[in-house]
Design a protein around this motif. Structure first.
Motif, PDB file in Angstrom:
ATOM      1  N   ILE A 173       0.839  -1.196   0.000  1.00 57.19           N
ATOM      2  CA  ILE A 173       0.000   0.000   0.000  1.00 57.19           C
ATOM      3  C   ILE A 173       0.875   1.247   0.000  1.00 57.19           C
ATOM      4  CG2 ILE A 173      -1.652   1.317   1.396  1.00 57.19           C
ATOM      5  CD1 ILE A 173      -2.955  -1.340   2.145  1.00 57.19           C
ATOM      6  N   GLU A 174       2.001   1.191   0.714  1.00 56.59           N
ATOM      7  CA  GLU A 174       2.913   2.341   0.769  1.00 56.59           C
ATOM      8  C   GLU A 174       3.479   2.711  -0.596  1.00 56.59           C
ATOM      9  OE1 GLU A 174       5.956   1.425   3.575  1.00 56.59           O
ATOM     10  OE2 GLU A 174       4.748   2.087   5.273  1.00 56.59           O
ATOM     11  N   ARG A 175       3.546   1.775  -1.506  1.00 55.34           N
ATOM     12  CA  ARG A 175       4.049   2.043  -2.854  1.00 55.34           C
ATOM     13  C   ARG A 175       2.924   2.346  -3.837  1.00 55.34           C
ATOM     14  NH1 ARG A 175       9.119   0.411  -4.499  1.00 55.34           N
ATOM     15  NH2 ARG A 175       8.230  -0.042  -6.529  1.00 55.34           N
ATOM     16  N   ILE A 176       1.784   1.676  -3.692  1.00 56.19           N
ATOM     17  CA  ILE A 176       0.703   1.790  -4.665  1.00 56.19           C
ATOM     18  C   ILE A 176      -0.020   3.136  -4.566  1.00 56.19           C
ATOM     19  CG2 ILE A 176      -1.512   0.820  -5.379  1.00 56.19           C
ATOM     20  CD1 ILE A 176      -0.441  -1.928  -4.520  1.00 56.19           C
ATOM     21  N   VAL A 177      -0.295   3.604  -3.343  1.00 59.72           N
ATOM     22  CA  VAL A 177      -1.083   4.839  -3.176  1.00 59.72           C
ATOM     23  C   VAL A 177      -0.408   6.043  -3.838  1.00 59.72           C
ATOM     24  CG1 VAL A 177      -1.928   6.499  -1.465  1.00 59.72           C
ATOM     25  CG2 VAL A 177      -2.415   4.080  -1.187  1.00 59.72           C
ATOM     26  N   PRO A 178       0.886   6.320  -3.562  1.00 59.38           N
ATOM     27  CA  PRO A 178       1.502   7.465  -4.255  1.00 59.38           C
ATOM     28  C   PRO A 178       1.615   7.269  -5.765  1.00 59.38           C
ATOM     29  CG  PRO A 178       2.795   6.838  -2.341  1.00 59.38           C
ATOM     30  CD  PRO A 178       1.771   5.777  -2.541  1.00 59.38           C
ATOM     31  N   LEU A 179       1.843   6.032  -6.198  1.00 60.95           N
ATOM     32  CA  LEU A 179       1.930   5.762  -7.629  1.00 60.95           C
ATOM     33  C   LEU A 179       0.601   6.040  -8.326  1.00 60.95           C
ATOM     34  CD1 LEU A 179       3.563   4.578 -10.032  1.00 60.95           C
ATOM     35  CD2 LEU A 179       2.602   2.372  -9.411  1.00 60.95           C
ATOM     36  N   LEU A 180      -0.491   5.546  -7.760  1.00 61.22           N
ATOM     37  CA  LEU A 180      -1.815   5.804  -8.345  1.00 61.22           C
ATOM     38  C   LEU A 180      -2.180   7.280  -8.255  1.00 61.22           C
ATOM     39  CD1 LEU A 180      -3.970   2.791  -7.116  1.00 61.22           C
ATOM     40  CD2 LEU A 180      -3.239   3.289  -9.440  1.00 61.22           C
ATOM     41  N   GLY A 181      -1.870   7.905  -7.122  1.00 65.59           N
ATOM     42  CA  GLY A 181      -2.177   9.322  -6.962  1.00 65.59           C
ATOM     43  C   GLY A 181      -1.460  10.183  -7.987  1.00 65.59           C
ATOM     44  N   GLY A 182      -0.182   9.937  -8.176  1.00 61.28           N
ATOM     45  CA  GLY A 182       0.578  10.695  -9.169  1.00 61.28           C
ATOM     46  C   GLY A 182       0.091  10.451 -10.585  1.00 61.28           C
ATOM     47  N   ALA A 203      -7.331  18.210  -7.668  1.00 63.38           N
ATOM     48  CA  ALA A 203      -7.460  18.714  -6.298  1.00 63.38           C
ATOM     49  C   ALA A 203      -7.892  17.606  -5.343  1.00 63.38           C
ATOM     50  CB  ALA A 203      -8.453  19.867  -6.257  1.00 63.38           C
ATOM     51  N   PHE A 204      -8.813  16.752  -5.780  1.00 66.09           N
ATOM     52  CA  PHE A 204      -9.275  15.642  -4.949  1.00 66.09           C
ATOM     53  C   PHE A 204      -8.143  14.662  -4.659  1.00 66.09           C
ATOM     54  CE2 PHE A 204     -11.113  11.332  -4.688  1.00 66.09           C
ATOM     55  CZ  PHE A 204     -11.856  11.481  -3.526  1.00 66.09           C
ATOM     56  N   VAL A 205      -7.376  14.311  -5.674  1.00 68.20           N
ATOM     57  CA  VAL A 205      -6.258  13.386  -5.501  1.00 68.20           C
ATOM     58  C   VAL A 205      -5.210  14.007  -4.585  1.00 68.20           C
ATOM     59  CG1 VAL A 205      -4.340  12.266  -6.694  1.00 68.20           C
ATOM     60  CG2 VAL A 205      -6.627  12.158  -7.659  1.00 68.20           C
ATOM     61  N   GLY A 257      -1.979   8.723   7.562  1.00 64.09           N
ATOM     62  CA  GLY A 257      -1.563   7.348   7.300  1.00 64.09           C
ATOM     63  C   GLY A 257      -2.617   6.496   6.616  1.00 64.09           C
ATOM     64  N   TRP A 258      -3.708   7.105   6.202  1.00 61.58           N
ATOM     65  CA  TRP A 258      -4.739   6.369   5.471  1.00 61.58           C
ATOM     66  C   TRP A 258      -5.469   7.332   4.533  1.00 61.58           C
ATOM     67  CZ3 TRP A 258      -9.837   7.778   5.549  1.00 61.58           C
ATOM     68  CH2 TRP A 258     -10.226   8.648   6.551  1.00 61.58           C
ATOM     69  N   CYS A 259      -6.093   6.774   3.529  1.00 64.32           N
ATOM     70  CA  CYS A 259      -6.960   7.510   2.609  1.00 64.32           C
ATOM     71  C   CYS A 259      -7.954   6.487   2.054  1.00 64.32           C
ATOM     72  CB  CYS A 259      -6.147   8.191   1.507  1.00 64.32           C
ATOM     73  SG  CYS A 259      -5.373   7.069   0.350  1.00 64.32           S
ATOM     74  N   PRO A 260      -8.972   6.917   1.337  1.00 68.16           N
ATOM     75  CA  PRO A 260      -9.945   5.946   0.827  1.00 68.16           C
ATOM     76  C   PRO A 260      -9.317   4.834  -0.014  1.00 68.16           C
ATOM     77  CG  PRO A 260     -10.851   8.144   0.647  1.00 68.16           C
ATOM     78  CD  PRO A 260      -9.425   8.302   1.091  1.00 68.16           C
ATOM     79  N   MET A 261      -8.315   5.167  -0.834  1.00 67.70           N
ATOM     80  CA  MET A 261      -7.682   4.131  -1.654  1.00 67.70           C
ATOM     81  C   MET A 261      -6.923   3.122  -0.799  1.00 67.70           C
ATOM     82  SD  MET A 261      -7.147   2.602  -4.433  1.00 67.70           S
ATOM     83  CE  MET A 261      -7.742   3.611  -5.735  1.00 67.70           C
ATOM     84  N   PHE A 276      -9.384   0.716   0.621  1.00 63.78           N
ATOM     85  CA  PHE A 276      -9.844  -0.203  -0.426  1.00 63.78           C
ATOM     86  C   PHE A 276      -8.792  -1.273  -0.713  1.00 63.78           C
ATOM     87  CE2 PHE A 276     -10.107  -1.180  -5.028  1.00 63.78           C
ATOM     88  CZ  PHE A 276     -11.330  -1.835  -5.019  1.00 63.78           C
ATOM     89  N   LEU A 277      -7.533  -0.861  -0.828  1.00 59.19           N
ATOM     90  CA  LEU A 277      -6.461  -1.831  -1.089  1.00 59.19           C
ATOM     91  C   LEU A 277      -6.294  -2.799   0.074  1.00 59.19           C
ATOM     92  CD1 LEU A 277      -3.816   0.535  -2.702  1.00 59.19           C
ATOM     93  CD2 LEU A 277      -5.101  -1.268  -3.859  1.00 59.19           C
ATOM     94  N   GLN A 278      -6.491  -2.314   1.288  1.00 61.91           N
ATOM     95  CA  GLN A 278      -6.386  -3.181   2.460  1.00 61.91           C
ATOM     96  C   GLN A 278      -7.481  -4.249   2.435  1.00 61.91           C
ATOM     97  OE1 GLN A 278      -6.368  -0.923   6.059  1.00 61.91           O
ATOM     98  NE2 GLN A 278      -5.428  -2.558   7.238  1.00 61.91           N
ATOM     99  N   LYS A 279      -8.693  -3.866   2.003  1.00 67.06           N
ATOM    100  CA  LYS A 279      -9.780  -4.840   1.898  1.00 67.06           C
ATOM    101  C   LYS A 279      -9.500  -5.878   0.807  1.00 67.06           C
ATOM    102  CE  LYS A 279     -13.493  -2.276   3.886  1.00 67.06           C
ATOM    103  NZ  LYS A 279     -14.861  -2.511   4.221  1.00 67.06           N
TER     104      LYS A 279
END
Length: 78
Positions: free
Chosen positions: A11-20, A42-44, A55-59, A62-65
């Motif tokens: 998750i630590e790698r995927i969230v910033p990658l998807l956000g960017g 702006a939302f991202v 330390g958390w966001c909606p994505m 979701f990835l944790q689930k």
């Protein structure tokens, strides 16, 4: 000194990658299609700040689930 190899997607790698990626795509769409796409940027950005501060966001939830590990094990050389 060589850079360490990553040991999988976490998750630590995927969230910033998807956000960017989404922020970059929405900026391009905002320039070429409609300025309203910049609202997605702006939302991202707000979600990335939330992830950095709290330390958390909606994505990440979701990835944790989906069963993605929160952190990847980092091999330590002795």
């Amino acid at each position: 000194m060589a850079l360490p190899k990553h040991s999988g997607w976490s998750i630590e790698r995927i969230v910033p990658l998807l956000g960017g990626s989404v922020a970059g795509a929405s900026l391009l769409l905002g320039r070429n299609r409609s300025p309203k796409w910049r609202g997605l940027t702006a939302f991202v950005s707000a979600n990335l700040v939330l992830y950095g501060v709290a330390g958390w966001c909606p994505m990440s939830l979701f990835l944790q689930k989906l069963g993605v590990p929160r952190t990847a094990a980092c091999p330590v050389k002795a």
